[in-house]
Design a protein around this motif. Structure first.
Motif: not given
Length: 70
Positions: A20-47
């Motif tokens: 998946l496109d990491p930028a799109v996945a990040h944008a989608v996940l951060m708009r739903g129940w999955a959103a968290s400060a850790m995800l916001d910090r870690a997902l772009p770094r992992a990608a």
């Protein structure tokens, strides 16, 4: 905190493995129940495959978990 670290790592691994496109996945996940400060910090770094020291090594997380268990 530990649960959020693991969840963010799993999300990052899934996004990368699924191709998946990491930028799109990040944008989608951060708009739903999955959103968290850790995800916001870690997902772009992992990608970006940026695994540089963040100042929060796993050993410290394990140490904290041990204190909670005691």
């Amino acid at each position: 905190v530990s649960v959020h670290v693991v969840a963010a790592a799993e999300a990052g691994a899934l996004v990368l493995r699924a191709g998946l496109d990491p930028a799109v996945a990040h944008a989608v996940l951060m708009r739903g129940w999955a959103a968290s400060a850790m995800l916001d910090r870690a997902l772009p770094r992992a990608a970006a495959r940026d695994f540089a020291d963040t100042g929060a090594p796993v050993a410290r997380i394990l140490e904290a978990q041990g204190m909670i268990a005691d």
